[in-house]
Design an enzyme around this catalytic site. Structure first.
Site, PDB file in Angstrom:
ATOM      1  N   HIS A 196       0.847  -1.204   0.000  1.00  0.00           N
ATOM      2  CA  HIS A 196       0.000   0.000   0.000  1.00  0.00           C
ATOM      3  C   HIS A 196       0.881   1.251   0.000  1.00  0.00           C
ATOM      4  O   HIS A 196       0.672   2.176  -0.786  1.00  0.00           O
ATOM      5  CB  HIS A 196      -0.920  -0.018   1.220  1.00  0.00           C
ATOM      6  CG  HIS A 196      -1.562   1.304   1.538  1.00  0.00           C
ATOM      7  ND1 HIS A 196      -2.595   1.832   0.791  1.00  0.00           N
ATOM      8  CD2 HIS A 196      -1.309   2.224   2.515  1.00  0.00           C
ATOM      9  CE1 HIS A 196      -2.949   3.003   1.304  1.00  0.00           C
ATOM     10  NE2 HIS A 196      -2.182   3.270   2.343  1.00  0.00           N
ATOM     11  N   SER A 206      13.121   6.167 -13.489  1.00  0.00           N
ATOM     12  CA  SER A 206      12.046   6.963 -14.084  1.00  0.00           C
ATOM     13  C   SER A 206      11.995   8.351 -13.456  1.00  0.00           C
ATOM     14  O   SER A 206      11.911   9.363 -14.156  1.00  0.00           O
ATOM     15  CB  SER A 206      10.721   6.227 -13.883  1.00  0.00           C
ATOM     16  OG  SER A 206       9.649   7.105 -14.021  1.00  0.00           O
ATOM     17  N   SER A 207      12.079   8.400 -12.137  1.00  0.00           N
ATOM     18  CA  SER A 207      12.000   9.703 -11.460  1.00  0.00           C
ATOM     19  C   SER A 207      13.182  10.584 -11.817  1.00  0.00           C
ATOM     20  O   SER A 207      13.030  11.794 -11.992  1.00  0.00           O
ATOM     21  CB  SER A 207      11.999   9.531  -9.939  1.00  0.00           C
ATOM     22  OG  SER A 207      10.933   8.753  -9.548  1.00  0.00           O
ATOM     23  N   TRP A 231       7.477  -0.578   4.038  1.00  0.00           N
ATOM     24  CA  TRP A 231       8.021   0.098   2.843  1.00  0.00           C
ATOM     25  C   TRP A 231       9.425   0.602   3.103  1.00  0.00           C
ATOM     26  O   TRP A 231      10.177   0.851   2.172  1.00  0.00           O
ATOM     27  CB  TRP A 231       7.104   1.242   2.407  1.00  0.00           C
ATOM     28  CG  TRP A 231       7.309   2.532   3.140  1.00  0.00           C
ATOM     29  CD1 TRP A 231       6.806   2.867   4.359  1.00  0.00           C
ATOM     30  CD2 TRP A 231       8.070   3.664   2.703  1.00  0.00           C
ATOM     31  NE1 TRP A 231       7.215   4.128   4.711  1.00  0.00           N
ATOM     32  CE2 TRP A 231       7.992   4.642   3.713  1.00  0.00           C
ATOM     33  CE3 TRP A 231       8.808   3.952   1.556  1.00  0.00           C
ATOM     34  CZ2 TRP A 231       8.624   5.881   3.612  1.00  0.00           C
ATOM     35  CZ3 TRP A 231       9.443   5.188   1.470  1.00  0.00           C
ATOM     36  CH2 TRP A 231       9.340   6.136   2.487  1.00  0.00           C
ATOM     37  N   GLU A 279      12.487  12.720   0.543  1.00  0.00           N
ATOM     38  CA  GLU A 279      11.378  12.131  -0.217  1.00  0.00           C
ATOM     39  C   GLU A 279      10.023  12.683   0.237  1.00  0.00           C
ATOM     40  O   GLU A 279       9.150  12.922  -0.592  1.00  0.00           O
ATOM     41  CB  GLU A 279      11.405  10.605  -0.078  1.00  0.00           C
ATOM     42  CG  GLU A 279      10.158   9.885  -0.576  1.00  0.00           C
ATOM     43  CD  GLU A 279       9.996   9.890  -2.088  1.00  0.00           C
ATOM     44  OE1 GLU A 279      10.970  10.225  -2.788  1.00  0.00           O
ATOM     45  OE2 GLU A 279       8.889   9.563  -2.560  1.00  0.00           O
ATOM     46  N   THR A 314       7.816  26.418   6.608  1.00  0.00           N
ATOM     47  CA  THR A 314       6.493  25.858   6.360  1.00  0.00           C
ATOM     48  C   THR A 314       5.422  26.804   6.895  1.00  0.00           C
ATOM     49  O   THR A 314       4.388  27.024   6.257  1.00  0.00           O
ATOM     50  CB  THR A 314       6.359  24.474   7.021  1.00  0.00           C
ATOM     51  OG1 THR A 314       7.498  23.696   6.663  1.00  0.00           O
ATOM     52  CG2 THR A 314       5.105  23.770   6.543  1.00  0.00           C
ATOM     53  N   HIS A 316      15.519  12.040  12.664  1.00  0.00           N
ATOM     54  CA  HIS A 316      14.327  12.135  13.526  1.00  0.00           C
ATOM     55  C   HIS A 316      13.375  10.965  13.286  1.00  0.00           C
ATOM     56  O   HIS A 316      12.434  10.782  14.040  1.00  0.00           O
ATOM     57  CB  HIS A 316      13.623  13.499  13.389  1.00  0.00           C
ATOM     58  CG  HIS A 316      12.949  13.744  12.079  1.00  0.00           C
ATOM     59  ND1 HIS A 316      12.899  14.980  11.497  1.00  0.00           N
ATOM     60  CD2 HIS A 316      12.305  12.924  11.237  1.00  0.00           C
ATOM     61  CE1 HIS A 316      12.238  14.901  10.357  1.00  0.00           C
ATOM     62  NE2 HIS A 316      11.874  13.656  10.175  1.00  0.00           N
ATOM     63  N   HIS A 317      13.634  10.185  12.248  1.00  0.00           N
ATOM     64  CA  HIS A 317      12.840   8.972  12.039  1.00  0.00           C
ATOM     65  C   HIS A 317      13.342   7.828  12.905  1.00  0.00           C
ATOM     66  O   HIS A 317      12.759   6.752  12.904  1.00  0.00           O
ATOM     67  CB  HIS A 317      12.893   8.542  10.574  1.00  0.00           C
ATOM     68  CG  HIS A 317      12.259   9.540   9.653  1.00  0.00           C
ATOM     69  ND1 HIS A 317      10.927   9.509   9.334  1.00  0.00           N
ATOM     70  CD2 HIS A 317      12.768  10.614   9.002  1.00  0.00           C
ATOM     71  CE1 HIS A 317      10.644  10.503   8.513  1.00  0.00           C
ATOM     72  NE2 HIS A 317      11.746  11.204   8.302  1.00  0.00           N
ATOM     73  N   SER A 355      -0.771  26.790  -4.334  1.00  0.00           N
ATOM     74  CA  SER A 355      -0.385  28.191  -4.533  1.00  0.00           C
ATOM     75  C   SER A 355      -0.900  28.749  -5.855  1.00  0.00           C
ATOM     76  O   SER A 355      -0.910  29.960  -6.043  1.00  0.00           O
ATOM     77  CB  SER A 355       1.145  28.331  -4.487  1.00  0.00           C
ATOM     78  OG  SER A 355       1.639  27.853  -3.264  1.00  0.00           O
ATOM     79  N   ASP A 383       7.337  22.266 -25.711  1.00  0.00           N
ATOM     80  CA  ASP A 383       7.253  20.909 -25.169  1.00  0.00           C
ATOM     81  C   ASP A 383       8.286  20.791 -24.060  1.00  0.00           C
ATOM     82  O   ASP A 383       8.942  21.766 -23.704  1.00  0.00           O
ATOM     83  CB  ASP A 383       7.526  19.855 -26.263  1.00  0.00           C
ATOM     84  CG  ASP A 383       6.873  18.518 -25.932  1.00  0.00           C
ATOM     85  OD1 ASP A 383       7.075  18.025 -24.800  1.00  0.00           O
ATOM     86  OD2 ASP A 383       6.146  17.973 -26.779  1.00  0.00           O
ATOM     87  N   HIS A 432      13.777  11.286   4.105  1.00  0.00           N
ATOM     88  CA  HIS A 432      13.179  12.549   4.530  1.00  0.00           C
ATOM     89  C   HIS A 432      13.024  13.537   3.386  1.00  0.00           C
ATOM     90  O   HIS A 432      11.942  14.095   3.211  1.00  0.00           O
ATOM     91  CB  HIS A 432      13.815  13.172   5.759  1.00  0.00           C
ATOM     92  CG  HIS A 432      12.840  14.151   6.329  1.00  0.00           C
ATOM     93  ND1 HIS A 432      11.777  13.766   7.087  1.00  0.00           N
ATOM     94  CD2 HIS A 432      12.690  15.465   6.115  1.00  0.00           C
ATOM     95  CE1 HIS A 432      11.019  14.810   7.336  1.00  0.00           C
ATOM     96  NE2 HIS A 432      11.544  15.861   6.756  1.00  0.00           N
ATOM     97  N   LYS A 455       4.777  29.573   4.554  1.00  0.00           N
ATOM     98  CA  LYS A 455       3.881  29.201   3.454  1.00  0.00           C
ATOM     99  C   LYS A 455       2.427  29.222   3.902  1.00  0.00           C
ATOM    100  O   LYS A 455       1.556  29.762   3.213  1.00  0.00           O
ATOM    101  CB  LYS A 455       4.258  27.812   2.918  1.00  0.00           C
ATOM    102  CG  LYS A 455       5.636  27.782   2.290  1.00  0.00           C
ATOM    103  CD  LYS A 455       5.893  26.502   1.542  1.00  0.00           C
ATOM    104  CE  LYS A 455       5.284  26.544   0.174  1.00  0.00           C
ATOM    105  NZ  LYS A 455       6.124  27.227  -0.814  1.00  0.00           N
ATOM    106  N   ARG A 503       1.880   0.380  15.016  1.00  0.00           N
ATOM    107  CA  ARG A 503       1.509   0.303  13.605  1.00  0.00           C
ATOM    108  C   ARG A 503       1.908  -1.059  13.053  1.00  0.00           C
ATOM    109  O   ARG A 503       2.619  -1.807  13.697  1.00  0.00           O
ATOM    110  CB  ARG A 503       2.190   1.424  12.820  1.00  0.00           C
ATOM    111  CG  ARG A 503       3.693   1.361  12.839  1.00  0.00           C
ATOM    112  CD  ARG A 503       4.324   2.608  12.258  1.00  0.00           C
ATOM    113  NE  ARG A 503       4.248   2.648  10.811  1.00  0.00           N
ATOM    114  CZ  ARG A 503       5.137   3.278  10.019  1.00  0.00           C
ATOM    115  NH1 ARG A 503       6.174   3.902  10.558  1.00  0.00           N
ATOM    116  NH2 ARG A 503       5.007   3.288   8.721  1.00  0.00           N
ATOM    117  N   TYR A 524       9.360  15.564   1.205  1.00  0.00           N
ATOM    118  CA  TYR A 524       9.183  16.886   0.584  1.00  0.00           C
ATOM    119  C   TYR A 524       9.006  16.763  -0.920  1.00  0.00           C
ATOM    120  O   TYR A 524       8.339  17.598  -1.533  1.00  0.00           O
ATOM    121  CB  TYR A 524      10.327  17.821   0.982  1.00  0.00           C
ATOM    122  CG  TYR A 524      10.252  18.098   2.459  1.00  0.00           C
ATOM    123  CD1 TYR A 524       9.235  18.897   2.957  1.00  0.00           C
ATOM    124  CD2 TYR A 524      11.110  17.482   3.354  1.00  0.00           C
ATOM    125  CE1 TYR A 524       9.097  19.097   4.309  1.00  0.00           C
ATOM    126  CE2 TYR A 524      10.968  17.675   4.721  1.00  0.00           C
ATOM    127  CZ  TYR A 524       9.966  18.483   5.191  1.00  0.00           C
ATOM    128  OH  TYR A 524       9.815  18.665   6.541  1.00  0.00           O
TER     129      TYR A 524
END
Lengths: 189, 531
Positions: B77, B169-170, B142, B255, B328, B302-303, B268, B106, B253, B331, B450, B257
């Site tokens: 998932h 790809s990315s 994951w 990622e 943040t 921090h993870h 925006s 293009d 991390h 924003k 979890r 963002y």
């Protein structure tokens, strides 16, 4: 013109991506250095026997050293320490014994991985001899008494009064097939 | 701009038809459509997995699936939603919009653009086929932490090669986006005139190029540890499993963002349109986005506060994490100030955008709570974390994408979507998503871990409520699908500008825009820049 500029920029950016792939791998030795420096992961230090003998013993301070033994996964061994805990002075070279026994009917190569807690004490916990420096091969049913000689540095941070030395024995990866027969021969001689 | 480019265009005008058009296309609009449709399909694949998870958690005890399969569901998932929905979805927006927003004909590297998309179906075939291999799908989460991940059965190489493909790809997509923005802007489209969506994607692309290769390295190390006898993470061979966590989160991390910055960009664009005011604090929005991206490289640990870290490390990563709240916050306040005293109307895109601002902020605040080291020891790996990242990713990234779909769908298809159904979709989604995820905060604070298929009975009530919210949210998305299909097939003709408050180059084109746009670059002035 734009097309060439695009391709040049794309190549440069692809170069950055390749570089970052290398950086990922560079994190491995970098992590080693950080662990060594900070004691992260409980990495212990190594000193020579001569260096250890030359240290001044601080008789005014007592540090309790506890021993913890673990077997990882399916390694068919039993593993204990002869002492559960002892009290030492910083700078004093101490010898303790651990006992491993192969309870299976095959020869097995094991590798012990040490860890010291608290981590901030780890860089000050120095070993001059340890069964974890090399792989240990135990023949079927073999029992071995193994020494560890260590010294706690005199500059151990104040406030640390108990240090735990923990060993986990792993089955040495990929070593069983090749090394075991040779090692058995050595023991026979 | 030259002959090569012009020649390319003549060639494209006789593009193949039928399925070959889609297979061989190098047109940014076609590829954008492919990305969006792929993302939509994966949204339902990943959503179906979420339904399995919530069904199993409806009541305590084991009901419907075995535990290994349950763990595969949580793992897949996440991988599907992150790499199959949010990333391709936002790349789809980028493909459709960036050339039209900056006045380019293009993308800069159209052929590579085709590859970046067509790798995805292969990558996801590899990933999803693992459900049918011996040993079942990947079930280690994951994040793929060793040593658990190394116990994966035959699925392991499939997952790792899928990650490699997705990464390739990315990276290709990012290179393309950067080259487009650097080299293909219309005359007068200076960097500080770029629409904010373009800015957020420019910064996101740099994040991708810097971090995806690190993930590729980490999973390659896992692969060689399992099959080639290396010991990067194997303690017996001198490695350290904690090292994986550091390498993974060095990617992981930034990622998060990568997932949220394009969403910031979409919101925006939308808020000024329906507030009928220019975006408040454009420059500060650009700098805040860049600051968030820069800081994201220094907060990874921090993870993993609970793995055992020197106090100095815990303090550093705590303060660095807190500091991200500043840009943040800039924003969020700018979005609110954009709406302040505006002539607001509440069409579906605006509803989703406002909902994004409110609910994303809730996710941001729970993130701050998790960033407090001592508090994190209680929250770590509980449902509080699950609630947190679903608020920032579902009501954050996904809601922004939904807002964007409603906002630009009339431009893309030439038809207005059904506004009544859109409002229904919004209210059903917003209410149910809160019923789904808000109780998970309580569950986490009460100690529910979890990634478990069964739980202690004291967690039964909130899980039941959460599951009901989940089912309603899942079903609501069928309405979303219906609205999109209906809009593609027909509907009230959309005007070129579509929304009276819309500004920016894409709204100067017809709806739908012709296959090739801005073959002659437009002249951009202050009056036509910024939305």
């Amino acid at each position: 013109m734009t097309e060439r500029a695009n391709q040049r920029l794309a190549l440069k950016l692809a170069g950055v991506a390749v570089g970052m792939f290398g950086f990922g791998y560079a994190l491995v030795p970098l992590y080693e250095v950080v662990c060594e420096y900070t004691g992260l992961g409980g990495r212990t230090g190594i000193v020579t026997a001569a260096e250890a003998a030359a240290l001044d013993v601080n008789r005014g301070r007592e540090v309790v050293v506890e021993f913890d033994t673990n077997i990882n996964g399916t390694l068919p061994w039993s593993f204990t320490s002869l002492q559960r805990r002892i009290t030492v002075h910083p700078g004093q070279v101490t010898e303790v014994y651990f006992v491993a026994e192969n309870t299976s009917d095959r020869s097995v190569v094991g590798q012990a991985v040490p860890s010291v807690a608290p981590a901030k004490a780890a860089p000050y916990f120095n070993k001059t001899e340890c069964f974890c420096f090399t792989q240990q091969t135990l023949a079927a049913g073999e029992r071995r008494k193994m020494p560890v000689r260590f010294v706690v540095g005199a500059d151990l941070p104040p406030g640390v009064n108990t240090v735990t030395l923990s060993y986990t024995f792993f089955e040495a990866p990929g070593a069983v097939a090749e090394i075991a027969p040779a090692a058995r021969d050595n023991q026979g001689s | 701009m030259s002959e090569a480019v012009m020649h390319g265009h003549e060639h494209h005008d006789h593009h193949p038809t039928g399925w070959k058009r889609w297979l061989f296309t190098t047109n940014h609009k076609d590829i954008g459509t492919l990305y969006m449709l792929f993302s939509l399909v994966m949204f339902f694949v990943g959503g179906a997995m979420a339904m399995v998870i919530r069904a199993e958690l409806l009541h305590p005890g084991l009901q419907y699936v075995d535990t290994q399969f349950f763990n595969s569901m949580t793992t897949l998932h996440a991988l599907v939603m992150i790499f199959g929905v949010v990333m391709p979805g936002t790349v789809g927006f980028a493909n459709w919009l960036i050339p039209m927003m900056i006045g380019a004909p293009d993308m800069a590297l159209p052929r590579m653009n085709n590859w970046s998309f067509w790798i995805l179906p292969f990558a996801f075939t590899l990933l999803l086929v693992t459900l049918f291999v011996p040993g079942g799908g990947p079930a280690g989460g994951w994040t793929m932490y060793p040593p658990l991940m190394l116990q994966t059965g035959d699925a392991m190489p499939f997952v790792i090669f899928a990650v490699h493909f997705l990464g390739a790809s990315s990276i290709m997509g990012s290179i393309n986006i950067i080259a487009t923005i650097f080299n293909m802007r219309a005359p007068g489209m200076s960097f500080m005139r770029l629409p904010l969506f373009v800015w957020t994607w420019l910064i996101t692309s740099f994040l991708l190029i810097a971090t995806i290769p690190v993930l590729a390295g980490a999973v390659t190390m896992l692969l060689t540890d399992k099959y080639f006898g290396t010991s990067f993470f194997n303690a017996a061979g001198g490695g350290d499993p904690v090292l994986f966590q550091h390498v993974f989160w060095f990617f992981g991390h930034p990622e998060v963002y990568i997932l949220i910055l394009p969403a910031f960009g979409i919101v925006s664009q939308i808020l000024p349109t329906f507030s009928r005011k220019p975006l408040f604090g454009y420059e500060s929005m650009v700098y805040a986005t860049a600051s968030i991206a820069f800081l994201s490289f220094f907060v990874w640990a921090h993870h993993m506060f609970t793995v055992g870290m020197p106090l100095a490390g815990e303090l550093f990563f705590m303060y660095a994490t807190m500091s991200i709240a500043v840009p943040t916050g800039v924003k969020v306040f700018n979005w609110v100030s954009t709406m302040w005293r505006g002539s607001l109307t509440f069409e579906t895109p605006m509803l989703f955008a406002i909902s994004f601002v409110v609910l994303f902020s809730i996710g941001g605040f729970s993130g701050l709570m998790l960033g407090i080291t001592p508090a994190d020891f209680q929250y770590h790996d509980t449902y509080f974390v699950v609630a947190h990242f679903h608020y920032v990713l579902v009501t954050g990234a996904i809601f922004a994408m939904m807002a964007g779909v409603y906002y630009w769908l009339p431009k893309w298809t030439g038809h207005m979507y059904d506004e009544t159904l859109g409002q229904w979709h919004f209210w059903l989604s917003t209410i149910s998503v809160n019923v789904l995820f808000f109780p998970q905060h309580f569950l986490g604070l009460a100690g529910m871990p979890r990634r478990i298929p069964d739980y202690a009975v004291q967690f039964a009530e909130w899980n039941f409520i959460s599951s009901i919210g989940g089912f309603v949210f899942g079903l609501s998305q069928l309405l979303f699908l219906y609205i999109i299909v209906k809009c593609i097939r027909g509907g009230e003709k959309a005007t070129d500008r579509v929304w009276e408050g819309a500004h920016g180059l894409e709204w100067t084109l017809s709806s739908p825009p012709p296959y090739h746009t801005f073959v002659t670059p437009p002249q951009v002035t202050d009056a036509t820049a910024h939305s």
